[in-house]
Design a protein around this motif. Structure first.
Motif, short mmCIF file in Angstrom:
data_model
loop_
_atom_site.label_atom_id
_atom_site.label_comp_id
_atom_site.label_asym_id
_atom_site.label_seq_id
_atom_site.Cartn_x
_atom_site.Cartn_y
_atom_site.Cartn_z
N VAL A 113 0.76 -1.17 -0.17
CA VAL A 113 0.09 0.10 0.01
C VAL A 113 0.81 1.33 -0.06
O VAL A 113 1.61 1.41 0.93
CB VAL A 113 -0.95 0.03 1.33
N PRO A 114 0.83 2.17 -1.00
CA PRO A 114 1.53 3.47 -1.03
C PRO A 114 0.99 4.28 0.29
O PRO A 114 -0.02 3.98 0.66
CB PRO A 114 1.05 4.00 -2.32
N VAL A 115 2.03 5.18 0.64
CA VAL A 115 1.95 5.97 1.90
C VAL A 115 1.99 7.45 1.77
O VAL A 115 2.98 7.88 1.04
CB VAL A 115 2.82 5.52 2.96
N PHE A 116 1.21 7.94 2.21
CA PHE A 116 1.28 9.74 2.43
C PHE A 116 1.23 9.86 4.04
O PHE A 116 0.40 9.47 4.65
CB PHE A 116 0.16 10.46 2.17
N CYS A 117 2.41 10.20 4.59
CA CYS A 117 2.65 10.52 6.03
C CYS A 117 2.76 11.82 6.51
O CYS A 117 3.52 12.59 5.67
CB CYS A 117 4.00 9.65 6.54
N GLN A 118 2.52 12.09 7.80
CA GLN A 118 2.64 13.25 8.34
C GLN A 118 4.29 13.66 8.45
O GLN A 118 4.81 12.37 8.65
CB GLN A 118 1.73 13.43 9.61
N LYS A 119 4.68 14.56 8.46
CA LYS A 119 6.03 15.01 9.08
C LYS A 119 6.17 15.07 10.49
O LYS A 119 5.25 14.88 11.28
CB LYS A 119 6.59 16.21 8.62
N PRO A 120 7.36 14.25 11.18
CA PRO A 120 8.22 13.64 10.47
C PRO A 120 8.16 12.25 10.14
O PRO A 120 7.45 11.60 10.88
CB PRO A 120 9.46 13.70 11.29
N LEU A 121 8.92 11.78 8.87
CA LEU A 121 8.80 10.42 8.84
C LEU A 121 9.18 9.41 9.64
O LEU A 121 8.68 8.44 9.71
CB LEU A 121 9.42 10.15 7.06
N GLY A 122 10.27 9.92 10.32
CA GLY A 122 10.66 9.13 11.16
C GLY A 122 11.58 9.94 12.38
O GLY A 122 12.21 11.10 11.91
N PRO A 123 11.73 9.60 13.48
CA PRO A 123 12.77 10.48 14.58
C PRO A 123 14.23 10.44 14.40
O PRO A 123 14.86 11.02 14.97
CB PRO A 123 12.08 9.71 15.87
N SER A 124 14.51 9.47 13.19
CA SER A 124 15.89 9.30 13.19
C SER A 124 16.52 9.27 11.47
O SER A 124 15.43 8.51 10.92
CB SER A 124 16.72 8.39 13.88
N ALA A 125 17.46 9.47 11.09
CA ALA A 125 17.63 9.07 9.85
C ALA A 125 17.39 7.64 9.44
O ALA A 125 17.18 7.32 8.30
CB ALA A 125 18.99 9.66 9.58
N ALA A 126 18.04 6.82 10.42
CA ALA A 126 18.12 5.29 10.10
C ALA A 126 16.81 4.94 9.97
O ALA A 126 16.41 4.12 9.03
CB ALA A 126 18.79 4.63 11.45
N GLU A 127 15.71 5.49 10.80
CA GLU A 127 14.39 4.81 10.46
C GLU A 127 13.91 5.61 9.17
O GLU A 127 12.92 4.73 8.49
CB GLU A 127 13.31 5.20 11.72
N VAL A 128 14.10 6.85 8.67
CA VAL A 128 13.53 7.31 7.60
C VAL A 128 14.30 6.75 6.37
O VAL A 128 13.40 6.14 5.56
CB VAL A 128 14.20 8.78 7.51
N GLU A 129 15.55 6.16 6.46
CA GLU A 129 15.91 5.43 5.24
C GLU A 129 15.48 4.16 5.47
O GLU A 129 15.15 3.55 4.19
CB GLU A 129 17.67 5.08 5.75
N ALA A 130 15.23 3.38 6.39
CA ALA A 130 14.31 2.11 6.51
C ALA A 130 13.06 2.39 5.56
O ALA A 130 12.69 1.45 4.90
CB ALA A 130 14.16 1.80 7.81
N VAL A 131 12.39 3.58 5.79
CA VAL A 131 10.94 3.51 5.26
C VAL A 131 11.23 3.73 3.74
O VAL A 131 10.59 3.12 2.75
CB VAL A 131 10.11 4.87 5.84
N VAL A 132 12.09 4.71 3.41
CA VAL A 132 12.33 4.84 2.00
C VAL A 132 12.89 3.68 1.25
O VAL A 132 12.38 3.09 0.03
CB VAL A 132 13.59 6.02 1.66
N GLU A 133 13.83 2.67 1.90
CA GLU A 133 14.06 1.52 1.17
C GLU A 133 12.94 0.57 1.02
O GLU A 133 12.80 -0.29 0.05
CB GLU A 133 15.01 0.86 2.05
N ALA A 134 11.84 0.65 2.06
CA ALA A 134 10.60 -0.33 1.78
C ALA A 134 9.59 0.34 0.66
O ALA A 134 9.16 -0.70 0.10
CB ALA A 134 9.89 -0.29 3.13
N ALA A 135 9.85 1.55 0.59
CA ALA A 135 9.11 1.98 -0.64
C ALA A 135 9.83 1.54 -1.85
O ALA A 135 9.09 1.23 -2.93
CB ALA A 135 8.91 3.64 -0.66
N ARG A 136 11.05 1.65 -1.88
CA ARG A 136 12.05 1.18 -3.15
C ARG A 136 11.75 -0.29 -3.34
O ARG A 136 11.47 -0.72 -4.61
CB ARG A 136 13.38 1.56 -2.95
N GLN A 137 11.97 -1.19 -2.45
CA GLN A 137 11.74 -2.39 -2.70
C GLN A 137 10.25 -2.98 -3.17
O GLN A 137 10.38 -3.99 -3.88
CB GLN A 137 12.13 -3.12 -1.10
#
Length: 352
Positions: A113-137
């Protein structure tokens, strides 16, 4: 064929529609996780495009659910994220406490399911990177509600910067002071919010600065964070209510960022994003202390000319833009990779 599969097929094979994928007429089925004021406002903006229906909503507050059902009376109530994702959704909008955003986004993306999320996407860069990677995969569209990008003023300033109409940009000052501060207790709990005014307001400022300037590399970051006038360290349980940060970009340009909650500033809010070049400047600013009234000006020496007139109804523009993009192509958008760069700057502001 599921709704998302149909949308993707039309986007990948526009010949089936006889024109571009934007001719898709199927209304998108959207779920909403969190329907407080922000979530409900974004729902209204998405429904107003005529491209989407709210088919399922979830919120622990009966009052918020009732208010959302007044906007979308046909929507079904869901108990939680897992229950929401049992519906046939083309997209999910997340407007929950900040610390939950990353895990909830990843769960939805993993389930297609595609996602539109309120900011911030995550409380740390590591978590944001994990979300972006999930979208990419999973080859799915990921959006974040960075609404100031969509204002007329910032669109015009961005165009000037892209065209180098201000000459070589060497400085930017961005400010967001909220004289009230959040009214929900979770904002002041670091485990739920991920931080204070920086992650609430500064996230907009960092994004605007980097986005406007084409996401340059950030060489150095220095910052001071305060709570009730006293320094806040990276290991403190307190969240900051005042912060100032200085970014030095590759090439030498400097960016100053300041944000606060409950500052005694003599007005409700001070919002400004100013950019200075060797041949002129430009600035977005709020009007009469309003959170919603914005204008933009261009500067040359001591003279000022209007760049964008008064604009008020812009808060839902990012949500509406995401719906339009989703209708055209639900696949991964590489632009979301810049979210990681902004999150890394926020980590450095926090001393992480």
């Amino acid at each position: 064929m599921s709704g998302l599969a149909e949308t993707r097929a039309l986007a990948e094979n526009p010949a089936k529609t006889g024109s571009k994928a934007s001719s898709v007429t199927k209304r998108l089925r959207i779920g909403f996780l969190g329907v407080g004021w922000i979530g409900r406002h974004r729902m209204e903006a998405m429904l107003a495009t005529g491209l989407a229906d709210a088919v399922a909503i979830a919120d622990p507050s009966a009052e918020m659910l009732d208010a959302a059902l007044a906007v979308a009376p046909e929507a079904q109530q869901a108990h939680d994220l897992d229950n929401l994702l049992t519906h046939d959704l083309d997209g999910l909008v997340i407007a929950t406490p900040s610390a939950a955003h990353a895990a909830q986004s990843i769960e939805a993306l993993k389930r297609g399911v595609p996602v539109f999320c309120q900011k911030p996407l995550g409380p740390s860069a590591a978590e944001v990177e994990a979300v972006v990677e999930a979208a990419r995969q999973n080859d799915l569209l990921l959006g974040v509600d960075l609404s100031y990008r969509q204002t007329d003023g910032m669109q015009r300033i961005k165009a000037l910067l892209d065209e180098q109409a201000l000459g070589e940009t060497f400085a930017a000052d961005l400010v967001f002071h909220n004289a009230y501060g959040p009214d929900k207790p979770w904002f002041y709990d670091r485990s739920l919010s991920g931080g204070g005014c920086v992650i609430d307001l500064g996230v907009h400022l960092v994004d605007l600065a980097l986005w406007s300037l084409g996401f340059p590399e950030v060489d150095e970051v220095s910052s001071t964070l305060l709570s009730k006038g006293r320094p806040v360290g990276p290991d403190s349980d307190e969240v900051e209510d005042y912060a100032v940060a200085n970014l030095t970009l590759k090439g030498g340009a400097v960016v100053r960022i300041a944000c606060s909650w409950r500052l005694q500033a003599g007005t409700e809010a001070i919002i400004q994003a100013s950019f200075y070049g060797t041949q002129g400047g430009a600035s977005l600013q709020n009007v009469d202390g309003s959170f919603y009234k914005l204008t933009a000006d261009r500067f040359l020496g001591t003279s000022t000319e209007s760049l964008a007139g008064l604009q008020e109804d812009w808060g839902g523009f990012a949500a509406a833009a995401w719906i339009r993009q989703l209708a055209q192509d639900p696949g991964f958008d590489p632009d979301c990779e810049h979210l990681v760069q902004s999150a890394k700057v926020l980590d450095r502001i926090y001393g992480r």
